[in-house]
Enzyme design. Structure first.
Site, mmCIF file in Angstrom:
data_model
loop_
_atom_site.group_PDB
_atom_site.id
_atom_site.type_symbol
_atom_site.label_atom_id
_atom_site.label_comp_id
_atom_site.label_asym_id
_atom_site.label_seq_id
_atom_site.Cartn_x
_atom_site.Cartn_y
_atom_site.Cartn_z
ATOM 1 N N SER A 199 0.816 -1.218 0.000
ATOM 2 C CA SER A 199 0.000 0.000 0.000
ATOM 3 C C SER A 199 0.851 1.269 0.000
ATOM 4 O O SER A 199 1.796 1.407 0.785
ATOM 5 C CB SER A 199 -0.934 0.018 1.220
ATOM 6 N N LYS A 223 -14.002 -3.806 2.959
ATOM 7 C CA LYS A 223 -14.869 -2.642 2.806
ATOM 8 C C LYS A 223 -16.301 -2.879 3.272
ATOM 9 O O LYS A 223 -16.942 -1.971 3.806
ATOM 10 C CB LYS A 223 -14.845 -2.147 1.359
#
Length: 277
Positions: A17, A68
């Site tokens: 990331s 999510k």
């Protein structure tokens, strides 16, 4: 002493990331000396317990795949767009200690597509039917697109998006993967496919003149589809453009101050060697 405030990106895998690069550059440029941002490896099933155990110094969390939907479930309150999409990439700590969920992927996608020239009335084709496709549907609603064709390898995955499209007020048409090249002749094409999956389409597509192509992949770059679109003179944006745009929204919600966008863009450019729109 500076007030200690913490934030992080959650996901699995997460070592790749670039979010810490963007956010920490923003903290430095904004003079937020007590702030820090890191990565935390976290599967979806682990997310509720992890979030529940965070101390009061935690101001916000960025959430990437596969967490999510779990992020939306742990929030006491969600923005209308996160609720409609059914997924959250942002958790913001509220004064009472609970969490507010949002989806800044949507605003980020609107930003990059608008910047590339997408206007109301455009016809959109989306490759893929996962979480980023949900954000694309919400972006299409905000942009005033005339309709969206979702092309996926599994027809059932398209059917799962129909309630999302209905909630957003977007007309959705399903397209077979075998017919994908024909559906790419749209005003705006959004590819949410993992790296390599859509590569073969580059040899079969006939682009619409003046169209916009967005590819969620940014490594390796350009993808064969992006290279084809660039060669045809299309306006092309990448997943790095979206990564920056969605991070700007998170930064401002976490900190309450305006994001130093140019400093954040410069840090991302330096870390990747890529140009950003």
């Amino acid at each position: 002493m500076a007030l200690v405030r913490r934030a992080a990106v959650l996901g699995k895998p997460i070592a790749h990331s670039l979010s810490p690069v963007i956010h920490n550059a923003g903290y430095a440029a904004a003079g937020l000396t007590g702030w820090s941002y890191t990565r935390i490896e976290c599967a979806a099933a682990e997310l509720p317990a992890l979030v529940a155990g965070l101390g009061p110094e935690w101001a916000g969390l960025s959430v990437t795949m596969p967490g999510k939907e779990a992020a939306l479930a742990v929030a006491a309150e969600a923005s209308p767009v996160a609720a409609a999409v059914g997924a959250a990439n942002t958790l913001v700590r509220r004064p009472d200690g609970s969490w507010h969920a949002d989806n800044t992927d949507v605003g980020g996608m609107v930003h990059v597509l608008t910047g590339a020239g997408v206007r109301a009335g455009a016809a959109m084709t989306v490759l893929g039917a996962g979480g980023t496709a949900r954000a694309a549907l919400a972006a299409a609603a905000r942009l005033g697109c005339s309709g969206v064709t979702v092309v996926a390898r599994r027809p059932a995955a398209v059917d799962e998006l129909r309630p999302v499209a209905a909630a957003l007020g977007v007309g959705l048409t399903g397209g077979a993967w075998a017919d994908a090249p024909r559906h790419l002749a749209a005003d705006v094409v959004v590819s949410t496919m993992p790296a390599g999956v859509a590569d073969a389409l580059a040899d079969a597509v006939t682009w619409s003149p003046g169209a916009v192509f967005f590819d969620a992949v940014y490594d390796p770059w350009p993808t064969p589809l992006a290279a084809s679109a660039l060669g045809a003179g299309l306006r092309v944006v990448s997943g790095l453009d979206l990564l920056l745009a969605q991070a700007v929204g998170q930064f401002e919600q976490f900190t309450g101050v305006a994001a130093p966008v140019e400093a954040m863009r410069a840090a991302l450019r330096q870390a990747t060697g890529a140009s950003l729109s």
